[in-house]
Design a protein around this motif. Structure first.
Motif, mmCIF file in Angstrom:
data_model
loop_
_atom_site.group_PDB
_atom_site.id
_atom_site.type_symbol
_atom_site.label_atom_id
_atom_site.label_comp_id
_atom_site.label_asym_id
_atom_site.label_seq_id
_atom_site.Cartn_x
_atom_site.Cartn_y
_atom_site.Cartn_z
ATOM 1 N N THR A 131 0.841 -1.202 0.000
ATOM 2 C CA THR A 131 0.000 0.000 0.000
ATOM 3 C C THR A 131 0.879 1.257 0.000
ATOM 4 O O THR A 131 0.645 2.206 -0.758
ATOM 5 C CB THR A 131 -0.913 0.006 1.245
ATOM 6 N N ALA A 159 0.878 10.864 7.035
ATOM 7 C CA ALA A 159 -0.053 11.033 8.159
ATOM 8 C C ALA A 159 -0.048 9.759 8.998
ATOM 9 O O ALA A 159 -0.071 8.653 8.458
ATOM 10 C CB ALA A 159 -1.457 11.306 7.630
ATOM 11 N N GLY A 160 0.003 9.897 10.305
ATOM 12 C CA GLY A 160 -0.083 8.718 11.170
ATOM 13 C C GLY A 160 1.110 7.792 11.017
ATOM 14 O O GLY A 160 0.953 6.601 10.753
ATOM 15 N N ALA A 164 0.833 0.945 10.821
ATOM 16 C CA ALA A 164 1.600 -0.039 10.057
ATOM 17 C C ALA A 164 1.886 0.466 8.637
ATOM 18 O O ALA A 164 3.024 0.373 8.148
ATOM 19 C CB ALA A 164 0.859 -1.375 10.017
ATOM 20 N N GLY A 166 1.703 3.645 7.689
ATOM 21 C CA GLY A 166 2.511 4.857 7.876
ATOM 22 C C GLY A 166 3.975 4.517 8.095
ATOM 23 O O GLY A 166 4.876 5.134 7.505
ATOM 24 N N THR A 183 2.977 13.119 10.718
ATOM 25 C CA THR A 183 2.112 13.566 11.812
ATOM 26 C C THR A 183 1.791 12.375 12.708
ATOM 27 O O THR A 183 1.712 11.230 12.239
ATOM 28 C CB THR A 183 0.797 14.169 11.287
ATOM 29 N N VAL A 184 1.608 12.661 13.981
ATOM 30 C CA VAL A 184 1.275 11.634 14.983
ATOM 31 C C VAL A 184 0.388 12.286 16.044
ATOM 32 O O VAL A 184 0.300 13.509 16.120
ATOM 33 C CB VAL A 184 2.541 11.085 15.682
ATOM 34 N N LYS A 189 4.106 7.954 19.859
ATOM 35 C CA LYS A 189 4.026 7.650 18.421
ATOM 36 C C LYS A 189 5.064 8.455 17.643
ATOM 37 O O LYS A 189 5.581 7.994 16.620
ATOM 38 C CB LYS A 189 2.612 7.915 17.909
ATOM 39 N N TYR A 204 -0.144 16.309 15.745
ATOM 40 C CA TYR A 204 -1.265 17.077 15.180
ATOM 41 C C TYR A 204 -2.273 17.514 16.243
ATOM 42 O O TYR A 204 -3.199 18.262 15.951
ATOM 43 C CB TYR A 204 -1.947 16.300 14.041
ATOM 44 N N VAL A 227 -4.069 8.685 5.700
ATOM 45 C CA VAL A 227 -4.892 7.640 6.323
ATOM 46 C C VAL A 227 -6.242 8.171 6.799
ATOM 47 O O VAL A 227 -7.197 7.402 6.922
ATOM 48 C CB VAL A 227 -4.124 6.992 7.512
ATOM 49 N N GLN A 231 -10.337 14.116 8.451
ATOM 50 C CA GLN A 231 -9.712 15.108 9.334
ATOM 51 C C GLN A 231 -8.659 15.943 8.616
ATOM 52 O O GLN A 231 -8.451 17.104 8.942
ATOM 53 C CB GLN A 231 -8.997 14.407 10.503
ATOM 54 N N ASN A 232 -7.968 15.357 7.653
ATOM 55 C CA ASN A 232 -6.704 15.959 7.217
ATOM 56 C C ASN A 232 -6.691 16.589 5.829
ATOM 57 O O ASN A 232 -5.703 17.221 5.465
ATOM 58 C CB ASN A 232 -5.599 14.896 7.235
ATOM 59 N N ASN A 252 -9.972 6.270 7.981
ATOM 60 C CA ASN A 252 -9.945 6.351 9.443
ATOM 61 C C ASN A 252 -10.507 7.702 9.884
ATOM 62 O O ASN A 252 -10.173 8.733 9.317
ATOM 63 C CB ASN A 252 -8.510 6.197 9.968
ATOM 64 N N VAL A 274 -6.181 4.888 -3.337
ATOM 65 C CA VAL A 274 -5.365 3.667 -3.274
ATOM 66 C C VAL A 274 -6.170 2.543 -2.653
ATOM 67 O O VAL A 274 -6.654 2.669 -1.522
ATOM 68 C CB VAL A 274 -4.093 3.906 -2.415
ATOM 69 N N LEU A 275 -6.326 1.454 -3.396
ATOM 70 C CA LEU A 275 -6.916 0.235 -2.827
ATOM 71 C C LEU A 275 -6.148 -0.952 -3.389
ATOM 72 O O LEU A 275 -6.113 -1.175 -4.598
ATOM 73 C CB LEU A 275 -8.412 0.107 -3.169
ATOM 74 N N LEU A 276 -5.560 -1.696 -2.479
ATOM 75 C CA LEU A 276 -4.692 -2.795 -2.868
ATOM 76 C C LEU A 276 -5.380 -3.823 -3.766
ATOM 77 O O LEU A 276 -4.791 -4.338 -4.709
ATOM 78 C CB LEU A 276 -4.261 -3.482 -1.568
HETATM 79 N N1 LIG Z 1 -6.578 1.067 0.719
HETATM 80 C C1 LIG Z 1 -5.883 -0.014 1.010
HETATM 81 O O1 LIG Z 1 -5.571 -0.833 0.147
HETATM 82 C C2 LIG Z 1 -5.451 -0.221 2.425
HETATM 83 C C3 LIG Z 1 -4.326 -0.995 2.695
HETATM 84 C C4 LIG Z 1 -3.876 -1.099 4.006
HETATM 85 C C5 LIG Z 1 -4.603 -0.517 5.037
HETATM 86 N N2 LIG Z 1 -5.736 0.160 4.738
HETATM 87 C C6 LIG Z 1 -6.490 0.819 5.814
HETATM 88 O O2 LIG Z 1 -5.623 1.780 6.348
HETATM 89 C C7 LIG Z 1 -5.934 2.007 7.699
HETATM 90 C C8 LIG Z 1 -4.661 1.942 8.513
HETATM 91 O O3 LIG Z 1 -4.126 0.638 8.484
HETATM 92 P P1 LIG Z 1 -2.862 0.286 9.395
HETATM 93 O O4 LIG Z 1 -2.620 -1.155 9.266
HETATM 94 O O5 LIG Z 1 -1.779 1.238 9.151
HETATM 95 O O6 LIG Z 1 -3.530 0.579 10.834
HETATM 96 P P2 LIG Z 1 -2.875 1.042 12.201
HETATM 97 O O7 LIG Z 1 -1.546 0.411 12.366
HETATM 98 O O8 LIG Z 1 -3.922 0.857 13.237
HETATM 99 O O9 LIG Z 1 -2.629 2.614 11.995
HETATM 100 C C9 LIG Z 1 -3.663 3.535 11.872
HETATM 101 C C10 LIG Z 1 -3.040 4.900 12.128
HETATM 102 O O10 LIG Z 1 -3.938 5.908 11.722
HETATM 103 C C11 LIG Z 1 -3.543 7.052 12.447
HETATM 104 N N3 LIG Z 1 -4.548 8.115 12.414
HETATM 105 C C12 LIG Z 1 -5.847 8.055 12.706
HETATM 106 N N4 LIG Z 1 -6.402 9.295 12.592
HETATM 107 C C13 LIG Z 1 -5.408 10.126 12.200
HETATM 108 C C14 LIG Z 1 -5.342 11.515 11.890
HETATM 109 N N5 LIG Z 1 -6.431 12.303 11.977
HETATM 110 N N6 LIG Z 1 -4.163 12.042 11.487
HETATM 111 C C15 LIG Z 1 -3.064 11.274 11.402
HETATM 112 N N7 LIG Z 1 -3.070 9.930 11.697
HETATM 113 C C16 LIG Z 1 -4.235 9.387 12.091
HETATM 114 C C17 LIG Z 1 -3.338 6.500 13.853
HETATM 115 O O11 LIG Z 1 -2.348 7.245 14.502
HETATM 116 P P3 LIG Z 1 -2.600 8.435 15.489
HETATM 117 O O12 LIG Z 1 -3.004 7.892 16.841
HETATM 118 O O13 LIG Z 1 -1.275 9.099 15.480
HETATM 119 O O14 LIG Z 1 -3.675 9.265 14.928
HETATM 120 C C18 LIG Z 1 -2.760 5.107 13.591
HETATM 121 O O15 LIG Z 1 -1.355 5.101 13.825
HETATM 122 C C19 LIG Z 1 -6.988 0.980 8.066
HETATM 123 O O16 LIG Z 1 -8.254 1.589 7.997
HETATM 124 C C20 LIG Z 1 -6.866 -0.057 6.974
HETATM 125 O O17 LIG Z 1 -8.047 -0.783 6.763
HETATM 126 C C21 LIG Z 1 -6.169 0.344 3.473
#
Ligand SMILES: NC(=O)c1ccc[n+]([C@@H]2O[C@H](COP(=O)([O-])OP(=O)(O)OC[C@H]3O[C@@H](n4cnc5c(N)ncnc54)[C@H](OP(=O)(O)O)[C@@H]3O)[C@@H](O)[C@H]2O)c1
Length: 340
Positions: A131, A159-160, A164, A166, A183-184, A189, A204, A227, A231-232, A252, A274-276
């Motif tokens: 991703t 962002a974030g 994982a 990020g 940003t975190v 974080k 942020y 992500v 908000q952003n 998110n 982006v969608l895998l």
């Molecule tokens: N489109 C795709 O193909 C695809 C692929 C992979 C993942 N995803 C999606 O991506 C999302 C994240 O996956 P992940 O595995 O990385 O999850 P994760 O490890 O739980 O990370 C999510 C991050 O989002 C951050 N976040 C939330 N609100 C935010 C904001 N307003 N500004 C900045 N950061 C913010 C959180 O950090 P803070 O506490 O710092 O806010 C957290 O670190 C999930 O919803 C997942 O389903 C989509």
């Protein structure tokens, strides 16, 4: 062999440990003896029914994993029994994912793992790193491949950065030579994003994040890996350079966004969604090659020292692993499936 399955949607209690006969690989497929599986939000979202009805009567969850090839089907020429590998999209449009001891996967979703790379690292690559690779390689003035120097001179806003995806975006962007701002939401974080390789971290929740980013990058940023667009996006539009790209991979914090058309078109920027699952085989192949090169180069790692703390759960406690991801575990949740 042991497998974790579900036959109906629901919370993590629908997951059940069962015994199953291993499948045989067909043409273009290999069977992988999984050592470690990686858990991602997509696994619990599918299981919970958020992506529609179950496409198969029984599903083994898990897109990501690492292990050893133990059988090779006809027409597979580039993988052999004994190869250490990492997987991507193992369960995409298939009933069997990586939360089982042996899984049959199309060979083009399996990539040889560099010798020095651990199974923990291999199981952490798939969804997050692919991703991130996509988000970093679709900009108008940027590269479509990542390698050392490919993003030199570019500033990337992640962002974030403790998430994982990020984390993967920071590591890959840094390896490719970008200046990385992240940003975190907390100091903890922030430490993880810095460990991943971010040059600058902005909390942020602490004042005007857009102004802080502008201070760090007065001409704006070339690329945003986003992500939480609800908000952003206003912040992103406020800091993007002309002809920059805002790559959005998640919803998110909300599914709807409102933007000023004039303010947005003034940026001459692109929104890249982006969608895998629909990114296409060519993009997946390029990502697998570049990510593996980063790993071989020492440019991508896991664990606290790389900003990605690891959380291990045994296969029989896969439900706990899913719940940990659903509850927002910081770092990478892994399932210990077998021995090497
Ligand atoms: N489109 C795709 O193909 C695809 C692929 C992979 C993942 N995803 C999606 O991506 C999302 C994240 O996956 P992940 O595995 O990385 O999850 P994760 O490890 O739980 O990370 C999510 C991050 O989002 C951050 N976040 C939330 N609100 C935010 C904001 N307003 N500004 C900045 N950061 C913010 C959180 O950090 P803070 O506490 O710092 O806010 C957290 O670190 C999930 O919803 C997942 O389903 C989509």
């Amino acid at each position: 062999m042991r497998a974790v399955v579900y036959t109906e949607s629901g919370d993590s209690s629908v997951l059940e440990l069962v015994e199953r006969e291993p499948a045989e690989p067909g043409p273009g497929e290999v069977r992988v003896r999984i050592v470690r599986a990686g858990v991602n939000p997509t696994d619990w979202k599918f299981r919970a029914g958020g992506m529609g009805e179950l496409a198969f009567p029984e599903i083994v969850p898990g897109q990501d994993g690492a292990g050893v090839v133990d059988a090779v089907g006809p027409e597979v020429t580039d993988l052999a029994v004994g190869d250490r590998v990492w997987t991507m999209l193992a369960q995409h449009q298939r009933p069997g994912g990586t939360a089982q001891e042996q899984v049959v996967i199309p060979a083009d979703r399996v990539t040889v793992l560099p010798d020095a790379a651990s199974y923990d690292l291999g199981a952490s690559l798939g969804v997050p790193a692919v991703t991130a690779h996509r988000a970093l390689t679709t900009s108008e003035d940027g590269p479509d491949r990542l390698a050392p120097g490919a993003l030199s001179g570019m500033t990337v806003l992640v962002a974030g950065g403790a998430g994982a995806v990020g984390n993967a975006a920071i590591q890959l962007a840094r390896w490719a030579g970008a200046t990385v701002v992240s940003t975190v939401s907390s100091d903890e974080k922030g430490r993880l994003a810095t460990a991943a390789g971010a040059h600058h971290v902005v909390n942020y929740r602490d004042g005007d994040a857009a102004a802080a980013i502008r201070d760090l990058a007065p001409d704006g940023v070339d690329l945003v890996v986003e992500v939480a667009p609800a908000q952003n996006l206003r912040l992103d539009v406020g800091v993007i350079k002309p002809r920059g790209t805002i790559a959005i991979y998640a919803n998110n914090g909300g599914d709807e966004v409102t933007l000023s058309v004039r303010e947005t078109f003034s940026t001459n920027a692109r929104f890249q969604w982006v969608l895998l699952y629909t990114v296409g085989q060519e993009a997946l192949r390029r990502a697998a090659e570049d990510i593996t090169a980063a790993v071989a180069d020492g440019g991508f790692g896991v664990g606290e020292e790389h900003g990605l703390p690891l959380h291990h759960h045994p296969l029989e406690r896969t439900a706990e692993a899913h719940a940990a991801v659903e509850d927002g575990a910081i770092g990478k949740v892994l399932i210990d499936v077998g021995d090497h």
